[in-house]
Design a protein around this motif. Structure first.
Motif, PDB file in Angstrom:
ATOM      1  N   UNK A 188      -3.860   3.114   4.688  1.00 33.43           N
ATOM      2  CA  UNK A 188      -2.894   2.247   5.699  1.00 33.43           C
ATOM      3  C   UNK A 188      -1.794   1.389   4.282  1.00 33.43           C
ATOM      4  N   UNK A 189      -2.083   1.277   3.280  1.00 35.46           N
ATOM      5  CA  UNK A 189      -1.111   0.927   2.512  1.00 35.46           C
ATOM      6  C   UNK A 189      -0.395   1.884   2.115  1.00 35.46           C
ATOM      7  N   UNK A 190      -0.276   3.062   1.833  1.00 31.88           N
ATOM      8  CA  UNK A 190       0.901   4.148   2.440  1.00 31.88           C
ATOM      9  C   UNK A 190       1.247   3.855   3.344  1.00 31.88           C
ATOM     10  N   UNK A 191       1.365   3.658   4.507  1.00 30.32           N
ATOM     11  CA  UNK A 191       1.586   3.873   5.865  1.00 30.32           C
ATOM     12  C   UNK A 191       2.501   2.571   5.727  1.00 30.32           C
ATOM     13  N   UNK A 241       7.728  -1.988   4.790  1.00 26.74           N
ATOM     14  CA  UNK A 241       8.268  -2.545   3.329  1.00 26.74           C
ATOM     15  C   UNK A 241       9.450  -1.623   2.908  1.00 26.74           C
ATOM     16  N   UNK A 242       9.452  -0.643   2.452  1.00 21.20           N
ATOM     17  CA  UNK A 242      10.826   0.337   1.763  1.00 21.20           C
ATOM     18  C   UNK A 242      11.832   0.083   3.461  1.00 21.20           C
ATOM     19  N   UNK A 261      -1.384 -11.428   2.427  1.00 26.74           N
ATOM     20  CA  UNK A 261      -1.515 -12.797   3.582  1.00 26.74           C
ATOM     21  C   UNK A 261      -1.489 -13.684   3.213  1.00 26.74           C
ATOM     22  N   UNK A 262      -1.062 -14.625   4.421  1.00 25.09           N
ATOM     23  CA  UNK A 262      -1.122 -16.126   4.015  1.00 25.09           C
ATOM     24  C   UNK A 262      -1.896 -16.776   3.027  1.00 25.09           C
ATOM     25  N   UNK A 295       9.939  -8.890   1.032  1.00 20.63           N
ATOM     26  CA  UNK A 295       9.856  -7.787   2.375  1.00 20.63           C
ATOM     27  C   UNK A 295       7.852  -7.276   1.343  1.00 20.63           C
ATOM     28  N   UNK A 296       7.405  -7.802   0.827  1.00 26.40           N
ATOM     29  CA  UNK A 296       6.280  -8.005   1.354  1.00 26.40           C
ATOM     30  C   UNK A 296       5.352  -8.773   1.170  1.00 26.40           C
TER      31      UNK A 296
END
Length: 233
Positions: free
Chosen positions: A70-73, A79-80, A230-231, A223-224
């Motif tokens: 999920x982080x990679x996706x 993000x990028x 998370x808020x 972007x992050x």
């Protein structure tokens, strides 16, 4: 002098961010492999380990793999790409296609390269996209393609990537890589793709900061915040 120091300080922050991304991803991979090996060893060599314990290890492994995936996706598709768009939109068409010398790439070339690379390695190899890549053309382009046209090509690739990830399952991540010369399993392909995008996004940001001071300040944080963080409670 202060502005020069500020420029290099901001750029160093971007490079460190890429380094953290790579380090965390590789740590997750090592953790997953360790847990898999532990589970296999438990089955073969440790008859005293309860089956429930082995099952729990495998569940934890899958949870970790899902988090890494999920982080990679999120970074590859949100993000990028947002960082690249911010840089391109901050510049004129002439700046986008500026290069310091004929041996170097412009931002425009790098955007074309990312579009072609991901459509091949991610969307064709893993998503089944009908795509034939012309890699030399990505670097040989010398026209001043307008930013709207350039971003349309880039956004098409990102949309393809979203569809590819939508159709990928966790079970497929352990399958043999379609590029055995470059990776062993599909998950390694995705890690390679993420690192590749991070590398070129960093190059694009570097050039944009050099050409237009202050145009994309705090782009990493923005972007992050938009896609990852998370808020606050």
């Amino acid at each position: 002098m202060g502005s020069v120091f500020s420029f290099f300080s901001e750029t160093l922050t971007e490079c460190r961010a890429v380094g953290r991304f790579v380090a965390v991803t590789m740590s997750l991979m090592l953790g997953i492999l360790f847990r898999l090996m532990s589970g296999q060893a438990g089955r073969k060599d440790r008859a005293d380990v309860p089956e429930r314990g082995i099952l729990q290890q495998n569940v934890q492994c899958m949870d970790t793999l899902q988090l890494a995936y999920d982080a990679l996706r999120l970074r590859i598709t949100n993000v990028f790409p947002d960082q690249v768009r911010a840089a391109v939109n901050a510049l004129t068409d002439e700046q986008i296609w500026w290069r310091p010398n004929e041996s170097s790439n412009s931002i425009g070339n790098i955007v074309l390269h990312l579009s072609g690379s991901l459509d091949h390695y991610l969307n064709h190899n893993l998503g089944g996209l009908d795509f034939t890549r012309d890699r030399p053309a990505e670097f040989n382009e010398r026209r001043t393609i307008p930013k709207a046209e350039l971003l349309a090509r880039f956004d098409e690739m990102v949309a393809n990537a979203q569809r590819t990830f939508d159709n990928l399952t966790i079970e497929r991540l352990g399958e043999p890589s379609p590029e055995p010369r470059m990776a062993t399993i599909v998950f390694e392909d995705i890690v390679n793709i993420g690192v590749h995008v991070a590398n070129h996004a960093g190059q694009i940001l570097w050039i944009a900061k050099m050409l237009e001071a202050g145009a994309i300040d705090e782009v990493w944080m923005r972007t992050h915040k938009d896609h990852v963080w998370k808020p606050k409670a």
